[in-house]
Design a protein around this motif. Structure first.
Motif, PDB file in Angstrom:
ATOM      1  N   ALA A  18     -19.297  -6.659   3.735  1.00  0.00           N
ATOM      2  CA  ALA A  18     -18.426  -5.554   4.157  1.00  0.00           C
ATOM      3  C   ALA A  18     -17.009  -5.745   3.629  1.00  0.00           C
ATOM      4  O   ALA A  18     -16.368  -4.786   3.177  1.00  0.00           O
ATOM      5  N   GLU A  19     -16.506  -6.969   3.670  1.00  0.00           N
ATOM      6  CA  GLU A  19     -15.159  -7.229   3.172  1.00  0.00           C
ATOM      7  C   GLU A  19     -15.076  -6.961   1.674  1.00  0.00           C
ATOM      8  O   GLU A  19     -14.117  -6.340   1.203  1.00  0.00           O
TER       9      GLU A  19
ATOM     10  N   ALA B 125     -13.001  -0.848  -2.579  1.00  0.00           N
ATOM     11  CA  ALA B 125     -12.573   0.532  -2.334  1.00  0.00           C
ATOM     12  C   ALA B 125     -11.056   0.640  -2.233  1.00  0.00           C
ATOM     13  O   ALA B 125     -10.450   1.559  -2.804  1.00  0.00           O
ATOM     14  N   LEU B 126     -10.440  -0.284  -1.521  1.00  0.00           N
ATOM     15  CA  LEU B 126      -8.987  -0.223  -1.340  1.00  0.00           C
ATOM     16  C   LEU B 126      -8.231  -0.507  -2.629  1.00  0.00           C
ATOM     17  O   LEU B 126      -7.259   0.182  -2.946  1.00  0.00           O
ATOM     18  N   THR B 127      -8.664  -1.503  -3.377  1.00  0.00           N
ATOM     19  CA  THR B 127      -7.952  -1.813  -4.616  1.00  0.00           C
ATOM     20  C   THR B 127      -8.140  -0.699  -5.642  1.00  0.00           C
ATOM     21  O   THR B 127      -7.208  -0.375  -6.375  1.00  0.00           O
ATOM     22  N   ALA B 128      -9.321  -0.069  -5.674  1.00  0.00           N
ATOM     23  CA  ALA B 128      -9.527   1.074  -6.566  1.00  0.00           C
ATOM     24  C   ALA B 128      -8.635   2.227  -6.140  1.00  0.00           C
ATOM     25  O   ALA B 128      -8.064   2.935  -6.964  1.00  0.00           O
TER      26      ALA B 128
ATOM     27  N   SER C 100      -2.688  -7.964   2.626  1.00  0.00           N
ATOM     28  CA  SER C 100      -2.170  -8.806   1.553  1.00  0.00           C
ATOM     29  C   SER C 100      -2.609  -8.264   0.193  1.00  0.00           C
ATOM     30  O   SER C 100      -1.829  -8.213  -0.751  1.00  0.00           O
ATOM     31  N   LYS C 101      -3.865  -7.816   0.110  1.00  0.00           N
ATOM     32  CA  LYS C 101      -4.405  -7.311  -1.165  1.00  0.00           C
ATOM     33  C   LYS C 101      -3.792  -5.978  -1.573  1.00  0.00           C
ATOM     34  O   LYS C 101      -3.537  -5.758  -2.749  1.00  0.00           O
ATOM     35  N   VAL C 102      -3.584  -5.067  -0.617  1.00  0.00           N
ATOM     36  CA  VAL C 102      -3.088  -3.734  -0.973  1.00  0.00           C
ATOM     37  C   VAL C 102      -1.578  -3.588  -0.818  1.00  0.00           C
ATOM     38  O   VAL C 102      -1.015  -2.591  -1.248  1.00  0.00           O
ATOM     39  N   GLY C 103      -0.923  -4.548  -0.179  1.00  0.00           N
ATOM     40  CA  GLY C 103       0.529  -4.521  -0.076  1.00  0.00           C
ATOM     41  C   GLY C 103       1.086  -3.464   0.847  1.00  0.00           C
ATOM     42  O   GLY C 103       2.202  -2.999   0.673  1.00  0.00           O
ATOM     43  N   ARG C 104       0.309  -3.050   1.834  1.00  0.00           N
ATOM     44  CA  ARG C 104       0.777  -2.069   2.813  1.00  0.00           C
ATOM     45  C   ARG C 104       0.069  -2.317   4.133  1.00  0.00           C
ATOM     46  O   ARG C 104      -0.969  -2.958   4.172  1.00  0.00           O
ATOM     47  N   PRO C 105       0.622  -1.806   5.234  1.00  0.00           N
ATOM     48  CA  PRO C 105      -0.024  -1.999   6.542  1.00  0.00           C
ATOM     49  C   PRO C 105      -1.414  -1.364   6.562  1.00  0.00           C
ATOM     50  O   PRO C 105      -1.632  -0.306   5.972  1.00  0.00           O
ATOM     51  N   ILE C 106      -2.337  -2.032   7.253  1.00  0.00           N
ATOM     52  CA  ILE C 106      -3.686  -1.489   7.368  1.00  0.00           C
ATOM     53  C   ILE C 106      -4.250  -1.791   8.747  1.00  0.00           C
ATOM     54  O   ILE C 106      -4.129  -2.903   9.255  1.00  0.00           O
ATOM     55  N   PHE C 107      -4.795  -0.753   9.371  1.00  0.00           N
ATOM     56  CA  PHE C 107      -5.489  -0.886  10.648  1.00  0.00           C
ATOM     57  C   PHE C 107      -6.969  -1.055  10.332  1.00  0.00           C
ATOM     58  O   PHE C 107      -7.508  -0.322   9.502  1.00  0.00           O
TER      59      PHE C 107
ATOM     60  N   VAL D 291      -5.741   2.022  -4.528  1.00  0.00           N
ATOM     61  CA  VAL D 291      -4.344   1.711  -4.824  1.00  0.00           C
ATOM     62  C   VAL D 291      -4.066   1.900  -6.310  1.00  0.00           C
ATOM     63  O   VAL D 291      -3.025   2.423  -6.693  1.00  0.00           O
ATOM     64  N   ALA D 292      -5.025   1.517  -7.165  1.00  0.00           N
ATOM     65  CA  ALA D 292      -4.841   1.607  -8.615  1.00  0.00           C
ATOM     66  C   ALA D 292      -5.003   3.023  -9.147  1.00  0.00           C
ATOM     67  O   ALA D 292      -4.451   3.355 -10.187  1.00  0.00           O
ATOM     68  N   ALA D 293      -5.759   3.863  -8.441  1.00  0.00           N
ATOM     69  CA  ALA D 293      -6.054   5.219  -8.929  1.00  0.00           C
ATOM     70  C   ALA D 293      -4.909   6.169  -8.620  1.00  0.00           C
ATOM     71  O   ALA D 293      -4.189   5.992  -7.651  1.00  0.00           O
ATOM     72  N   PRO D 294      -4.777   7.222  -9.420  1.00  0.00           N
ATOM     73  CA  PRO D 294      -3.808   8.268  -9.091  1.00  0.00           C
ATOM     74  C   PRO D 294      -4.274   9.013  -7.845  1.00  0.00           C
ATOM     75  O   PRO D 294      -5.394   8.839  -7.393  1.00  0.00           O
ATOM     76  N   SER D 295      -3.440   9.847  -7.322  1.00  0.00           N
ATOM     77  CA  SER D 295      -3.748  10.600  -6.108  1.00  0.00           C
ATOM     78  C   SER D 295      -5.090  11.301  -6.211  1.00  0.00           C
ATOM     79  O   SER D 295      -5.407  11.892  -7.226  1.00  0.00           O
TER      80      SER D 295
END
Length: 153
Positions: free
Chosen positions: A110-111, A117-120, A88-95, A122-126
């Motif tokens: 941990a969450e 880490a995930l939101t950073a 829900s937070k990153v807007g893509r499938p996650i295992f 998603v927001a960061a360039p490649s």
């Protein structure tokens, strides 16, 4: 650390809550991600997937779907709940594979680390850019310095 396939990158790091080390490994794929979270014993007890839902009838995002694919004790759906929230937070499938003892404070820690880490990410360039590669190299070396002699899976 770049895996050599277009769109697949891996980050590993370690964080501590009081005196307990928590290890993270994020495999970032073109269409989703795989996140392993665990302690020093490097096990894979469960695996779940969360898939973000499209906007509901009133334009609000619906609850993401999630299911357990591997393991998961009856009464412990930690991986599944975390996969659902993270997708829900990153807007893509996650295992997600959550391999920590059943301690609410430890799992919340941990969450929070995973969300940051995930939101950073998603927001960061490649991270394949020069500065991103240096950052990943630094993260990998920090995780290796903090990890026991065994490698994180």
């Amino acid at each position: 650390f770049f895996l050599g396939r277009r769109g697949a990158e891996m980050e590993s790091w370690c964080s501590s809550l009081i005196e307990e080390k928590v290890f993270f490994q994020l495999l970032w794929l073109e269409g989703g991600a795989y996140l392993w979270i665990g302690s020093g014993d490097h096990r894979l007890d469960s695996l779940a997937v969360g898939v973000p839902a499209s906007a509901g009838a009133r334009g609000r995002a619906a609850t993401p779907s999630a299911t357990t694919l591997l393991g998961g004790h009856e009464g412990d759906a930690g991986s599944q709940r975390l996969a659902q929230r993270l997708s829900s937070k990153v807007g893509r499938p996650i295992f997600v594979s959550l391999n920590l003892r059943d301690d609410p404070q430890l799992r919340l820690f941990a969450e929070r680390e995973a969300v940051a880490a995930l939101t950073a990410r998603v927001a960061a360039p490649s991270t394949t850019s020069a500065s991103g590669a240096a950052g990943l190299e630094r993260l990998s070396s920090l995780a290796l310095d903090a990890a026991p002699s065994q490698a994180v899976p």
